[in-house]
Scaffold this active site. Structure first.
Site, short mmCIF file in Angstrom:
data_model
loop_
_atom_site.label_atom_id
_atom_site.label_comp_id
_atom_site.label_asym_id
_atom_site.label_seq_id
_atom_site.Cartn_x
_atom_site.Cartn_y
_atom_site.Cartn_z
N GLU A 238 -28.76 59.36 17.37
CA GLU A 238 -29.96 58.74 17.93
C GLU A 238 -29.50 57.61 18.84
O GLU A 238 -28.63 56.82 18.45
CB GLU A 238 -30.86 58.12 16.85
CG GLU A 238 -31.66 59.09 16.05
CD GLU A 238 -32.62 58.42 15.07
OE1 GLU A 238 -33.11 57.30 15.37
OE2 GLU A 238 -32.88 59.01 14.02
N GLU B 229 -30.80 57.41 8.13
CA GLU B 229 -30.76 55.95 8.04
C GLU B 229 -30.89 55.47 6.60
O GLU B 229 -31.75 54.66 6.25
CB GLU B 229 -31.85 55.33 8.93
CG GLU B 229 -31.57 55.56 10.41
CD GLU B 229 -32.44 54.75 11.35
OE1 GLU B 229 -33.53 54.31 10.94
OE2 GLU B 229 -32.04 54.54 12.50
#
Ligand code: P53
Length: 488
Positions: free
Chosen positions: A386, A199
């Site tokens: 995810e 991220e």
């Protein structure tokens, strides 16, 4: 059949949220070791001692800066949930056996940098750290599960952060390069799929709306050093083993304009540019997008960028685009106080959606939108690394856990992935988040559970660490066995 037989079904975890064993076998500290637990409405706190020797606690955030002369510290009277995690460090064999039972094809996990280089500055790696991951990867291979390894999951060695700030020094590129060279060589043949930075876009995405020019300066510089470090890692990884496939990892949020006011449409577009495309373009196309200069100018940002950096970015584009997906976010330029997301702010309420107990928008179609948008832009293989529902689970007297809400969540997201594939998207993997319960990154809670496997560990630090199968465990096993056909 929408999902072909090579499709990687699996799940994902991160070292600092599951391993525990924070000070075992020579491991150095990371930010999570000085971060307390929080709740949906109260932030996690970072603990440190200031220059005058006083104990301090401040809310954790992506733009946290250790004050001049201060040093990070662990306090006896605070609880640090990541210290023990779910003790994956000592349970990995049992856990991998459970993943195998579900039929996992891929397991995403991260290497804790400070297990390999405890302060980041050693010349030789910590053998015990190398051995641990070798054992884990071997166990996975023996179970027929392909490891997908995140090289960095928010866990810079704390000693580096204390000395050089949070990626505010060019030296980080060399520290990271040393670390990745070690692990690429060490795990050659054992690991083929890698992600450079988890991220990466959070640094810019989670800046507060009223962030100062100085905060922007630091965020963009932080990102630039990580882009170069990532690009160099891609080059090194390919050189060590041409079989290596290396991806970027973006926090995938699907932005929608709340209204059809052209102002909102443009505002929404700027959210995509700044929040999603800025990082993806650099890592996939090897150069800054055309709008980057405008973004920097907006906040008087002056970056340290060398010609060699630009060359590295060009030569270090990723092989795959990987991302997390939890929610969409509605945005507007109009006054609107109906915000969502609790402790973390995720835009304004979208009247067409429902929200999780933590205020995250439930939007399976947003996943399809994101997949199609991104594939169209980069035409690289995609991985959803995810996706999941953080929820309160109840253990029944007989030990069963009926998490039909989680099954429902996954069912709808898998259906939307199938539609994207039908639309031509080259999606190759799906690793659900927290396939085994672990410590929440955002809130530090255990009760925000994501797993197919329940772990008896609680927010007050108690629990036997016993693993138990939830209803979703049996359901996901069926989904994998039927290549995504049987979603009932
Ligand atoms: P938690 C915010 C928004 C979207 C994804 O999050 C995020 C975050 C940060 O909290 O992080 C990713 O545990 C991250 C994982 C994290 C997971 O999403 O706050 O890569 O480490 O656990 C879920 O519910």
């Amino acid at each position: 059949m929408k999902f072909n037989e090579n499709f990687y079904w699996g799940g994902a975890v991160a070292a600092n949220q599951c391993e525990g064993a924070w000070n075992v076998d020579g491991r150095g500290m990371a930010r999570t070791d000085v971060t307390t637990g929080g709740t949906v409405n109260t932030p996690r706190m970072i603990t440190f001692i200031d220059k005058d020797g006083n104990k301090q606690k401040v809310p954790n955030s992506h733009s946290f800066k250790l004050p001049e002369g201060a040093h990070f510290a662990v306090f006896d009277d605070e609880l640090y949930p990541n210290h023990d995690g779910i003790d994956f460090y000592h349970h990995y064999k049992e856990d991998i056996a459970l993943l195998k039972e579900m039929g996992f094809k891929m397991f995403r996990l991260s290497i804790s940098w400070s297990r390999i280089y405890p302060t980041g500055e050693e010349d030789t790696p910590n053998q015990a750290g190398l051995d641990f991951y070798r054992n884990v990867f071997t166990e996975l291979r023996n179970a027929g599960i392909e490891p997908l390894v995140s090289i960095w999951h928010f866990d810079t060695p704390l000693a580096l952060e204390e000395k050089y700030g949070d990626w505010q020094d060019r030296k980080y590129i060399a520290f990271y390069e040393k670390y990745v060279t070690t692990i690429f060589n060490e795990y050659k043949g054992l690991v083929k799929y890698w992600l450079t930075f988890n991220e990466i876009n959070n640094t810019i995405n989670f800046l507060p709306d009223d962030a100062s020019d100085e905060q922007y300066q630091e965020a963009y510089q932080h990102l630039h050093y990580q882009f170069v470090a990532s690009a160099r890692a891609v080059q090194i990884g390919h050189k060590v083993d041409p079989e290596n496939k290396i991806g970027c990892m973006i926090c995938g949020i699907t932005y929608y304009p709340l209204t059809s006011d052209p102002q909102d449409i443009l505002f929404n577009r700027s959210k995509w540019e700044k929040g999603i495309f800025y990082c993806g373009d650099v890592q996939c196309k090897g150069k800054y997008p055309t709008f980057a200069k405008r973004l920097w100018k907006e906040h008087n940002v002056q970056l340290d960028i060398t010609d060699q950096d630009l060359e590295d970015l060009k030569n270090g584009t990723v092989d795959i685009y990987t991302f997390s997906y939890y929610m969409s976010q509605a945005v507007t330029t109009h006054p609107n106080d109906d915000t969502v997301g609790g402790n973390m702010s995720f835009g304004v309420r979208n009247p067409y959606l429902t929200y999780s107990d933590w205020g995250w928008a439930l939007d399976p179609q947003g996943l399809r939108y994101y997949l199609e948008m991104i594939y169209d832009r980069y035409e690289k293989p995609l991985m959803v690394v995810e996706n999941g529902l953080g929820a309160y689970d109840t253990v029944e007297e007989d030990g069963s856990i009926h998490d039909n809400y989680r099954i429902e969540y996954y069912r709808e997201h898998i259906k939307e992935m199938a539609k994207a594939i039908e639309n031509g998207v080259d999606l190759i993997a799906y690793t659900t988040w927290g396939c085994i319960d672990l410590v929440s990154a955002g809130t530090g809670e255990m009760r925000k559970r994501y797993g197919f496997i329940y772990v008896d560990k609680h927010d007050d630090g108690t629990g036997t660490m016993k693993r138990m199968k939830k209803d979703s465990f049996y359901w996901y096993k069926k989904v994998i066995a039927s290549q995504g056909e049987d979603l009932d």
